[in-house]
Design a protein around this motif. Structure first.
Motif, PDB file in Angstrom:
ATOM      1  N   VAL A  90     -33.256   9.551 101.646  1.00 18.72           N
ATOM      2  CA  VAL A  90     -34.544  10.252 101.564  1.00 18.72           C
ATOM      3  C   VAL A  90     -35.187   9.902 100.225  1.00 18.72           C
ATOM      4  CG1 VAL A  90     -35.657  12.517 101.443  1.00 18.72           C
ATOM      5  CG2 VAL A  90     -33.770  12.155 103.033  1.00 18.72           C
ATOM      6  N   CYS A  91     -36.444   9.444 100.279  1.00 18.01           N
ATOM      7  CA  CYS A  91     -37.145   9.126  99.031  1.00 18.01           C
ATOM      8  C   CYS A  91     -37.849  10.387  98.532  1.00 18.01           C
ATOM      9  CB  CYS A  91     -38.160   8.012  99.280  1.00 18.01           C
ATOM     10  SG  CYS A  91     -39.127   7.636  97.812  1.00 18.01           S
ATOM     11  N   ASN A  92     -37.615  10.698  97.263  1.00 17.04           N
ATOM     12  CA  ASN A  92     -38.277  11.883  96.702  1.00 17.04           C
ATOM     13  C   ASN A  92     -39.556  11.497  95.978  1.00 17.04           C
ATOM     14  OD1 ASN A  92     -38.967  14.391  95.783  1.00 17.04           O
ATOM     15  ND2 ASN A  92     -37.471  14.396  94.101  1.00 17.04           N
ATOM     16  N   ASP A  93     -40.588  11.252  96.778  1.00 19.44           N
ATOM     17  CA  ASP A  93     -41.909  10.965  96.227  1.00 19.44           C
ATOM     18  C   ASP A  93     -42.606  12.302  96.016  1.00 19.44           C
ATOM     19  OD1 ASP A  93     -44.009   9.519  95.422  1.00 19.44           O
ATOM     20  OD2 ASP A  93     -44.216   8.331  97.263  1.00 19.44           O
ATOM     21  N   ASP A  94     -42.457  13.167  97.012  1.00 17.74           N
ATOM     22  CA  ASP A  94     -43.040  14.502  96.977  1.00 17.74           C
ATOM     23  C   ASP A  94     -41.924  15.478  97.386  1.00 17.74           C
ATOM     24  OD1 ASP A  94     -44.037  16.908  98.057  1.00 17.74           O
ATOM     25  OD2 ASP A  94     -45.966  15.998  98.510  1.00 17.74           O
ATOM     26  N   PRO A  95     -41.508  16.370  96.475  1.00 13.02           N
ATOM     27  CA  PRO A  95     -40.353  17.243  96.753  1.00 13.02           C
ATOM     28  C   PRO A  95     -40.506  18.074  98.018  1.00 13.02           C
ATOM     29  CG  PRO A  95     -41.028  17.446  94.467  1.00 13.02           C
ATOM     30  CD  PRO A  95     -42.039  16.570  95.134  1.00 13.02           C
ATOM     31  N   GLU A  96     -41.704  18.545  98.299  1.00 14.09           N
ATOM     32  CA  GLU A  96     -41.871  19.371  99.498  1.00 14.09           C
ATOM     33  C   GLU A  96     -41.667  18.566 100.775  1.00 14.09           C
ATOM     34  OE1 GLU A  96     -44.991  22.224  99.958  1.00 14.09           O
ATOM     35  OE2 GLU A  96     -44.965  22.628  97.802  1.00 14.09           O
ATOM     36  N   LEU A  97     -42.200  17.334 100.768  1.00 19.68           N
ATOM     37  CA  LEU A  97     -42.020  16.476 101.944  1.00 19.68           C
ATOM     38  C   LEU A  97     -40.560  16.070 102.106  1.00 19.68           C
ATOM     39  CD1 LEU A  97     -45.095  14.075 101.963  1.00 19.68           C
ATOM     40  CD2 LEU A  97     -44.561  15.925 103.548  1.00 19.68           C
ATOM     41  N   ALA A  98     -39.921  15.737 100.973  1.00 20.20           N
ATOM     42  CA  ALA A  98     -38.493  15.356 101.023  1.00 20.20           C
ATOM     43  C   ALA A  98     -37.682  16.526 101.579  1.00 20.20           C
ATOM     44  CB  ALA A  98     -38.003  14.956  99.633  1.00 20.20           C
ATOM     45  N   ALA A  99     -38.024  17.736 101.143  1.00 16.06           N
ATOM     46  CA  ALA A  99     -37.304  18.935 101.608  1.00 16.06           C
ATOM     47  C   ALA A  99     -37.516  19.149 103.108  1.00 16.06           C
ATOM     48  CB  ALA A  99     -37.777  20.155 100.827  1.00 16.06           C
ATOM     49  N   GLN A 100     -38.738  18.919 103.562  1.00 11.06           N
ATOM     50  CA  GLN A 100     -39.031  19.084 105.005  1.00 11.06           C
ATOM     51  C   GLN A 100     -38.203  18.106 105.831  1.00 11.06           C
ATOM     52  OE1 GLN A 100     -43.144  18.806 106.207  1.00 11.06           O
ATOM     53  NE2 GLN A 100     -43.726  20.370 104.743  1.00 11.06           N
ATOM     54  N   TYR A 101     -38.139  16.895 105.326  1.00 10.27           N
ATOM     55  CA  TYR A 101     -37.401  15.849 106.021  1.00 10.27           C
ATOM     56  C   TYR A 101     -35.919  16.218 106.106  1.00 10.27           C
ATOM     57  CZ  TYR A 101     -35.931  11.155 107.321  1.00 10.27           C
ATOM     58  OH  TYR A 101     -35.384  10.084 107.981  1.00 10.27           O
TER      59      TYR A 101
END
Ligand code: 5GP
Length: 188
Positions: free
Chosen positions: A166-177
């Motif tokens: 998982v790429c952490n570009d945006d923490p919220e999106l990474a968390a959703q993924y």
């Protein structure tokens, strides 16, 4: 009762594992709990013993290793870090999905011992961004920053050993993924 899952969140120091974890742990439907690690590192300002880490002296940590009390442990930039085995077993037996947030040597030990563990490797968008994040924390001396960066370069080569990246570009999106990954496994 169904035994809880083991989720291993790993990746280089500074990639943002803690921030992403905080986001996805807010989702109650994932039924998550966090395994508190033991470390010989000194607490940073604001860190609480028994919440962020169990802070221990070197002797106590080495005794825990000898007594087989740790699921995994590693030495990271001059300090020991490890996962208390009892705690993880107890929580999984209670049906909780347990999250480990650990560095890569420890993650490799867990992969061998717990083959059905869900291993997730978090990567930064770029290595420059990783350096910015480690420097931005302003908690470590230059020498330690250099050691953490050199280590990160090596750690990135272990990406292939994980079930998910998982790429952490945006923490919220990474968390959703990551939330979606966990949900998928909860159905198994
Ligand atoms: P920090 O000193 O920044 O809190 O942690 C340094 C590194 O150790 C981070 O990559 C963190 O995820 C990892 N770490 C924290 N707890 C454990 C643990 O119990 N075992 C292992 N192997 N690594 C850990």
């Amino acid at each position: 009762m169904k035994r809880g899952l083991l989720i291993i969140l790993s990746g280089p120091s500074g990639v943002g594992k803690g921030t992403v974890r905080e986001h996805f742990m807010k989702d109650d439907s994932l039924n998550l709990t966090y395994s508190i690690s033991m470390t010989t590192r000194k607490p940073r300002t604001g860190e609480i013993d028994g919440k962020d880490y169990i802070f221990a002296e070197k002797e106590a940590f080495e005794q825990a290793i000898k007594d087989g009390e740790l699921l995994e442990w590693a030495e990271f930039v001059g300090n020991y870090y490890g996962t208390p085995l009892n705690q993880v077993e107890k929580l999984r037996d209670q049906g909780k999905n347990v999250v480990l947030e650990i560095e890569v040597q420890g993650a490799q030990q867990v992969a061998k011992k717990v083959p059905d563990g869900i291993s997730i490797f978090m990567i930064p968008p770029t290595m420059e961004e990783l350096e910015n994040r480690i420097r931005g924390r302003q908690t470590e001396a230059e020498e330690i920053i250099q050691q953490r960066l050199a280590k990160a370069e090596k750690e990135m080569t272990l990406i292939k050993d994980y079930k998910y990246v998982v790429c952490n570009d945006d923490p919220e999106l990474a968390a959703q993924y990551i939330g979606l990954i966990i949900k998928r496994h909860m159905k198994d």
